[in-house]
Motif scaffolding. Structure first.
Motif, PDB file in Angstrom:
ATOM      1  N   ALA A  68       0.832  -1.201   0.000  1.00  0.00           N
ATOM      2  CA  ALA A  68       0.000   0.000   0.000  1.00  0.00           C
ATOM      3  C   ALA A  68       0.873   1.259   0.000  1.00  0.00           C
ATOM      4  N   ARG A  69       1.948   1.241   0.785  1.00  0.00           N
ATOM      5  CA  ARG A  69       2.857   2.394   0.816  1.00  0.00           C
ATOM      6  C   ARG A  69       3.535   2.587  -0.540  1.00  0.00           C
ATOM      7  N   LYS A  70       3.902   1.474  -1.176  1.00  0.00           N
ATOM      8  CA  LYS A  70       4.544   1.560  -2.490  1.00  0.00           C
ATOM      9  C   LYS A  70       3.585   2.141  -3.519  1.00  0.00           C
ATOM     10  N   MET A  71       2.338   1.693  -3.507  1.00  0.00           N
ATOM     11  CA  MET A  71       1.349   2.211  -4.448  1.00  0.00           C
ATOM     12  C   MET A  71       1.111   3.701  -4.211  1.00  0.00           C
ATOM     13  N   GLU A  72       1.066   4.101  -2.949  1.00  0.00           N
ATOM     14  CA  GLU A  72       0.870   5.510  -2.614  1.00  0.00           C
ATOM     15  C   GLU A  72       2.031   6.357  -3.135  1.00  0.00           C
ATOM     16  N   ARG A  73       3.262   5.861  -2.989  1.00  0.00           N
ATOM     17  CA  ARG A  73       4.427   6.587  -3.506  1.00  0.00           C
ATOM     18  C   ARG A  73       4.365   6.714  -5.023  1.00  0.00           C
ATOM     19  N   GLN A  74       3.940   5.633  -5.681  1.00  0.00           N
ATOM     20  CA  GLN A  74       3.873   5.670  -7.139  1.00  0.00           C
ATOM     21  C   GLN A  74       2.827   6.661  -7.625  1.00  0.00           C
ATOM     22  N   HIS A  75       1.697   6.717  -6.935  1.00  0.00           N
ATOM     23  CA  HIS A  75       0.631   7.620  -7.371  1.00  0.00           C
ATOM     24  C   HIS A  75       0.942   9.076  -7.051  1.00  0.00           C
ATOM     25  N   SER A  76       1.675   9.316  -5.975  1.00  0.00           N
ATOM     26  CA  SER A  76       1.964  10.695  -5.583  1.00  0.00           C
ATOM     27  C   SER A  76       3.178  11.261  -6.317  1.00  0.00           C
ATOM     28  N   GLY A  77       3.953  10.415  -6.959  1.00  0.00           N
ATOM     29  CA  GLY A  77       5.157  10.874  -7.652  1.00  0.00           C
ATOM     30  C   GLY A  77       4.823  11.591  -8.948  1.00  0.00           C
ATOM     31  N   THR A  78       5.802  12.341  -9.427  1.00  0.00           N
ATOM     32  CA  THR A  78       5.607  13.058 -10.683  1.00  0.00           C
ATOM     33  C   THR A  78       5.980  12.142 -11.846  1.00  0.00           C
ATOM     34  N   THR A  79       5.291  12.339 -12.955  1.00  0.00           N
ATOM     35  CA  THR A  79       5.597  11.531 -14.142  1.00  0.00           C
ATOM     36  C   THR A  79       6.588  12.295 -15.014  1.00  0.00           C
ATOM     37  N   LEU A  80       7.553  11.604 -15.521  1.00  0.00           N
ATOM     38  CA  LEU A  80       8.553  12.200 -16.389  1.00  0.00           C
ATOM     39  C   LEU A  80       8.322  11.731 -17.820  1.00  0.00           C
ATOM     40  N   GLU A  81       8.480  12.649 -18.742  1.00  0.00           N
ATOM     41  CA  GLU A  81       8.329  12.281 -20.143  1.00  0.00           C
ATOM     42  C   GLU A  81       9.564  11.507 -20.585  1.00  0.00           C
ATOM     43  N   LEU A  82       9.338  10.445 -21.338  1.00  0.00           N
ATOM     44  CA  LEU A  82      10.470   9.655 -21.813  1.00  0.00           C
ATOM     45  C   LEU A  82      11.274  10.409 -22.862  1.00  0.00           C
ATOM     46  N   HIS A  83      10.578  11.089 -23.769  1.00  0.00           N
ATOM     47  CA  HIS A  83      11.246  11.827 -24.839  1.00  0.00           C
ATOM     48  C   HIS A  83      10.717  13.254 -24.842  1.00  0.00           C
ATOM     49  N   PRO A  84      11.356  14.123 -24.078  1.00  0.00           N
ATOM     50  CA  PRO A  84      10.914  15.522 -24.117  1.00  0.00           C
ATOM     51  C   PRO A  84      11.166  16.109 -25.504  1.00  0.00           C
ATOM     52  N   ASP A  85      10.688  17.295 -25.725  1.00  0.00           N
ATOM     53  CA  ASP A  85      10.786  17.909 -27.059  1.00  0.00           C
ATOM     54  C   ASP A  85      12.187  17.763 -27.631  1.00  0.00           C
ATOM     55  N   GLN A  86      12.311  17.000 -28.698  1.00  0.00           N
ATOM     56  CA  GLN A  86      13.612  16.760 -29.308  1.00  0.00           C
ATOM     57  C   GLN A  86      13.982  17.882 -30.280  1.00  0.00           C
ATOM     58  N   ASP A  87      13.012  18.673 -30.708  1.00  0.00           N
ATOM     59  CA  ASP A  87      13.285  19.729 -31.682  1.00  0.00           C
ATOM     60  C   ASP A  87      14.245  20.763 -31.099  1.00  0.00           C
ATOM     61  N   SER A  88      14.047  21.151 -29.861  1.00  0.00           N
ATOM     62  CA  SER A  88      14.895  22.188 -29.266  1.00  0.00           C
ATOM     63  C   SER A  88      16.308  21.681 -29.009  1.00  0.00           C
TER      64      SER A  88
END
Length: 82
Positions: A54-74
């Motif tokens: 339950a603690r692990k699931m809570e950490r996963q849900h409260s964490g921020t999501t990171l984009e795998l491939h941010p804007d490659q154009d810049s």
């Protein structure tokens, strides 16, 4: 008859052969099918695992999501300037 001292150690409670701890250890190694955990221990561990999950699931849900491939154009244009 005198009372025996209370103990939490299983090895000291079991009287096999001489009743010594190393004899119990040897017997337990030779007979794994006859050794089992107490119901209290099993339920305690099951509860701990559920709480940990339950603690692990809570950490996963409260964490921020990171984009795998941010804007490659810049990143492409800034790296190739002569």
């Amino acid at each position: 008859m005198t009372r025996r001292k209370k103990t939490r150690s299983i090895a000291s409670r079991v009287t096999i052969r001489t009743g010594r701890r190393k004899d119990y250890k040897k017997w337990r190694h030779e007979n794994p099918d006859q050794v089992h955990s107490t119901q209290r221990y099993v339920s305690k561990k099951r509860k701990q695992r559920k709480e940990q999950a339950a603690r692990k699931m809570e950490r996963q849900h409260s964490g921020t999501t990171l984009e795998l491939h941010p804007d490659q154009d810049s990143s492409d244009t800034s790296g190739e300037q002569n």
